[in-house]
Write a protein that holds these residues in place. Structure first.
Motif, PDB file in Angstrom:
ATOM      1  N   GLU A 193       0.832  -1.212   0.000  1.00  0.00           N
ATOM      2  CA  GLU A 193       0.000   0.000   0.000  1.00  0.00           C
ATOM      3  C   GLU A 193       0.863   1.257   0.000  1.00  0.00           C
ATOM      4  O   GLU A 193       0.563   2.222  -0.714  1.00  0.00           O
ATOM      5  N   ARG A 195       3.832   1.600  -1.224  1.00  0.00           N
ATOM      6  CA  ARG A 195       4.445   1.748  -2.553  1.00  0.00           C
ATOM      7  C   ARG A 195       3.461   2.297  -3.580  1.00  0.00           C
ATOM      8  O   ARG A 195       3.870   2.882  -4.577  1.00  0.00           O
ATOM      9  N   ARG A 196       2.169   2.131  -3.357  1.00  0.00           N
ATOM     10  CA  ARG A 196       1.160   2.653  -4.290  1.00  0.00           C
ATOM     11  C   ARG A 196       0.822   4.121  -4.027  1.00  0.00           C
ATOM     12  O   ARG A 196       0.124   4.744  -4.820  1.00  0.00           O
ATOM     13  N   LEU A 197       1.298   4.684  -2.914  1.00  0.00           N
ATOM     14  CA  LEU A 197       0.985   6.077  -2.604  1.00  0.00           C
ATOM     15  C   LEU A 197       1.584   7.006  -3.652  1.00  0.00           C
ATOM     16  O   LEU A 197       2.742   6.845  -4.042  1.00  0.00           O
ATOM     17  N   PRO A 198       0.817   7.990  -4.101  1.00  0.00           N
ATOM     18  CA  PRO A 198       1.394   8.967  -5.045  1.00  0.00           C
ATOM     19  C   PRO A 198       2.335   9.907  -4.293  1.00  0.00           C
ATOM     20  O   PRO A 198       1.958  10.492  -3.283  1.00  0.00           O
ATOM     21  N   LEU A 199       3.541  10.013  -4.761  1.00  0.00           N
ATOM     22  CA  LEU A 199       4.531  10.879  -4.134  1.00  0.00           C
ATOM     23  C   LEU A 199       4.855  12.047  -5.052  1.00  0.00           C
ATOM     24  O   LEU A 199       4.805  11.914  -6.274  1.00  0.00           O
ATOM     25  N   PRO A 200       5.193  13.191  -4.457  1.00  0.00           N
ATOM     26  CA  PRO A 200       5.508  14.363  -5.296  1.00  0.00           C
ATOM     27  C   PRO A 200       6.798  14.164  -6.075  1.00  0.00           C
ATOM     28  O   PRO A 200       7.625  13.382  -5.770  1.00  0.00           O
TER      29      PRO A 200
END
Length: 200
Positions: A193, A195-200
């Motif tokens: 989960e 790793r699926r987070l959108p990062l800037p």
């Protein structure tokens, strides 16, 4: 000292992370000679080494110029050719320290009385100097942090977020794993989960 001479003098002081005290002492003396109020601010988890940030002010600072004292290993002294100064920390960040100090000298010469300098220990590893500075702020409206950026103005910086993630399971004998509950599988689900987070 002029800019290049000061850069070389700083590069020639070994200050690999954990051993910044020689560089801090040099800057304390150098800045005090120029009539800045200088404080060595101890870093709480410095141990017996007596590591400290250098904070120097002229008046009440609106702007603080900052960077770090430490370098990565191994140490090697300064040398130069017709174009560059080489040596550990020449770019990151002793040349920057020298530039900020020379800027401070010019500000003093022009009568400015509203700036400061902050030189931190431990930036190359755990940022313990920055944490100590944040825990006991001395105050200013703005901070300009010197780091190599290919001569481009950056209005932000990378950060770090450290998490302690724990999952719980139920122990079972390896002959009967179906009677247990795997904490490792739950942790893998959490990591998927993240790793699926959108990062800037």
């Amino acid at each position: 000292m002029q800019l290049f001479e000061l850069t070389r003098a700083l590069v020639d002081i070994e200050s690999v992370t954990g051993n910044e005290s020689g560089c801090a002492g040099f800057l304390r003396d150098y800045l005090a000679e120029r009539k800045l109020e200088v404080e060595l601010v101890p870093v709480a988890d410095a141990g017996a080494g007596g590591r400290a940030n250098v904070f120097a002010v002229c008046g009440t600072p609106d702007v603080v110029l900052s960077t770090h004292l430490d370098t990565v290993p191994p140490f090697f002294p300064a040398r130069e050719d017709s174009d560059f100064i080489y040596g550990r920390g020449a770019c990151d960040a002793k040349g920057i320290i020298a530039s900020e100090v020379v800027a401070a000298e010019r500000l003093l010469g022009e009568g400015a009385r509203d700036f400061g300098l902050l030189f931190l220990v431990g930036e190359e590893t755990l940022s313990d100097g920055a944490r100590a500075a944040n825990a006991a702020p001395r105050g200013s409206k703005y901070i300009i942090n010197g780091e190599p950026t290919d001569n481009k103005l950056a209005i932000g910086t990378k950060g770090i977020l450290r998490l302690d993630v724990r999952t719980r399971g139920k122990m079972a004998h390896s002959a009967y794993p179906q009677l247990g509950e795997s904490a490792i599988e739950k942790l893998l689900d959490v990591l998927a989960e993240v790793r699926r987070l959108p990062l800037p």
